[in-house]
Scaffold this motif. Structure first.
Motif, PDB file in Angstrom:
ATOM      1  N   MET A  21     -37.102  53.014   2.476  1.00 46.54           N
ATOM      2  CA  MET A  21     -36.388  52.124   1.559  1.00 46.54           C
ATOM      3  C   MET A  21     -36.883  52.334   0.135  1.00 46.54           C
ATOM      4  O   MET A  21     -36.099  52.349  -0.823  1.00 46.54           O
ATOM      5  CB  MET A  21     -36.589  50.667   1.978  1.00 46.54           C
ATOM      6  N   ALA A  22     -38.194  52.508  -0.012  1.00 44.06           N
ATOM      7  CA  ALA A  22     -38.762  52.740  -1.340  1.00 44.06           C
ATOM      8  C   ALA A  22     -38.247  54.041  -1.934  1.00 44.06           C
ATOM      9  O   ALA A  22     -37.992  54.137  -3.141  1.00 44.06           O
ATOM     10  CB  ALA A  22     -40.286  52.741  -1.263  1.00 44.06           C
ATOM     11  N   THR A  23     -38.090  55.059  -1.098  1.00 41.90           N
ATOM     12  CA  THR A  23     -37.539  56.328  -1.575  1.00 41.90           C
ATOM     13  C   THR A  23     -36.121  56.136  -2.104  1.00 41.90           C
ATOM     14  O   THR A  23     -35.744  56.694  -3.135  1.00 41.90           O
ATOM     15  CB  THR A  23     -37.536  57.371  -0.439  1.00 41.90           C
ATOM     16  N   LEU A  25     -34.578  53.118  -2.978  1.00 42.18           N
ATOM     17  CA  LEU A  25     -34.307  52.004  -3.879  1.00 42.18           C
ATOM     18  C   LEU A  25     -35.415  51.687  -4.874  1.00 42.18           C
ATOM     19  O   LEU A  25     -35.164  50.990  -5.866  1.00 42.18           O
ATOM     20  CB  LEU A  25     -34.032  50.722  -3.061  1.00 42.18           C
ATOM     21  N   GLY A  26     -36.614  52.159  -4.619  1.00 43.66           N
ATOM     22  CA  GLY A  26     -37.745  51.743  -5.425  1.00 43.66           C
ATOM     23  C   GLY A  26     -37.944  52.554  -6.695  1.00 43.66           C
ATOM     24  O   GLY A  26     -37.384  53.647  -6.844  1.00 43.66           O
ATOM     25  N   PRO A  27     -38.754  52.030  -7.633  1.00 40.90           N
ATOM     26  CA  PRO A  27     -39.057  52.735  -8.877  1.00 40.90           C
ATOM     27  C   PRO A  27     -40.200  53.723  -8.693  1.00 40.90           C
ATOM     28  O   PRO A  27     -40.968  53.633  -7.728  1.00 40.90           O
ATOM     29  CB  PRO A  27     -39.489  51.601  -9.809  1.00 40.90           C
ATOM     30  N   LYS A  28     -40.306  54.667  -9.610  1.00 34.62           N
ATOM     31  CA  LYS A  28     -41.450  55.589  -9.564  1.00 34.62           C
ATOM     32  C   LYS A  28     -42.746  54.847  -9.862  1.00 34.62           C
ATOM     33  O   LYS A  28     -43.783  55.140  -9.283  1.00 34.62           O
ATOM     34  CB  LYS A  28     -41.232  56.720 -10.570  1.00 34.62           C
ATOM     35  N   ASN A  29     -42.684  53.895 -10.788  1.00 38.39           N
ATOM     36  CA  ASN A  29     -43.831  53.042 -11.094  1.00 38.39           C
ATOM     37  C   ASN A  29     -43.708  51.762 -10.274  1.00 38.39           C
ATOM     38  O   ASN A  29     -42.788  50.978 -10.485  1.00 38.39           O
ATOM     39  CB  ASN A  29     -43.853  52.707 -12.585  1.00 38.39           C
ATOM     40  N   PRO A  30     -44.604  51.523  -9.317  1.00 35.68           N
ATOM     41  CA  PRO A  30     -44.460  50.360  -8.432  1.00 35.68           C
ATOM     42  C   PRO A  30     -44.375  49.032  -9.165  1.00 35.68           C
ATOM     43  O   PRO A  30     -43.823  48.061  -8.631  1.00 35.68           O
ATOM     44  CB  PRO A  30     -45.725  50.432  -7.560  1.00 35.68           C
ATOM     45  N   ARG A  60     -40.092  44.551   1.851  1.00 32.53           N
ATOM     46  CA  ARG A  60     -40.976  44.854   2.985  1.00 32.53           C
ATOM     47  C   ARG A  60     -40.810  43.797   4.086  1.00 32.53           C
ATOM     48  O   ARG A  60     -40.740  44.116   5.278  1.00 32.53           O
ATOM     49  CB  ARG A  60     -42.427  44.896   2.515  1.00 32.53           C
ATOM     50  N   THR A  61     -40.726  42.538   3.677  1.00 33.56           N
ATOM     51  CA  THR A  61     -40.531  41.454   4.642  1.00 33.56           C
ATOM     52  C   THR A  61     -39.182  41.589   5.354  1.00 33.56           C
ATOM     53  O   THR A  61     -39.074  41.385   6.568  1.00 33.56           O
ATOM     54  CB  THR A  61     -40.616  40.092   3.937  1.00 33.56           C
TER      55      THR A  61
END
Length: 206
Positions: A21-23, A25-30, A60-61
């Motif tokens: 999911m992070a890959t 939807l997420g940002p490069k900088n957490p 995550r939840t």
């Protein structure tokens, strides 16, 4: 003469893998604040107040629940696509929208977001995501699935707004137009499309 290699198959799974999911939807900088596809789950106030890594923690939840927040597409072991699908009642902006009508009182599921990683577009991944999302919703007991794509005909859709999908995409998957909306995306009107559990040749136990 060398024959072209057939593309690897696409598999679609419930989105329980947070790293994938992070890959998608997420940002490069957490610590950066990005949508994480939460804008369609939270009220405006919640969305404004939830910042940075706290947004990732909510995702995550969601991934840890029995009911996944959507589905992920994979090719050769790499995550290549995401589709957000959930009961409409979980999606505050859609459940309370003044622009998207409630077609009836069914506890429908909404397919609200489609995303394919750059480098993997125009490879059939969007179609696989829609089919996989529909299968997941039906297996989870959804009586019907809704989508809210643009009714763009042949007009070009701005890539930043393409996550809503197009009428043609959903018609190919068996959806039919159920209602007009007053919502627009990228200046193009959106429509409400539906796929009923007992319609379009879908057996109740799919």
């Amino acid at each position: 003469m060398t024959c072209p290699t057939a593309p690897s198959p696409i598999t679609v799974r419930p989105a329980h893998a947070f790293n994938d999911m992070a890959t998608m939807l997420g940002p490069k900088n957490p610590d950066s604040s990005v949508c994480w596809c939460l804008s369609w789950r939270l009220s405006s106030r919640e969305n404004r107040e939830l910042r940075g890594i706290d947004r990732a923690d909510v995702v995550r939840t969601l991934c840890d629940r029995e009911r996944a927040p959507g589905v992920l597409a994979y090719r050769d072991g790499d995550v290549v696509g995401w589709a957000g699908i959930a009961p409409r009642s979980e999606l505050y902006p859609i459940a309370h929208s003044r622009n998207i009508p409630h077609h009836d009182d069914l506890e429908v599921w909404s397919l609200w977001c489609l995303r394919v990683r750059p480098g993997f577009r125009k490879q059939g991944i969007t179609s696989a995501l829609i089919d996989g999302a529909v299968s997941y919703a039906l297996a989870s007991g959804a009586p019907a699935i809704e989508s809210y794509p643009v009714d763009n005909a042949d007009a070009r859709v701005d890539q930043t707004m393409a996550f809503v999908g197009t009428r043609r995409m959903f018609e190919r998957a068996g959806f039919t137009k159920a209602a007009d909306t007053t919502s627009v995306s990228g200046g193009i009107p959106r429509i409400l499309m539906r796929l009923e559990r007992s319609g379009n040749g879908i057996p109740a136990d799919q």
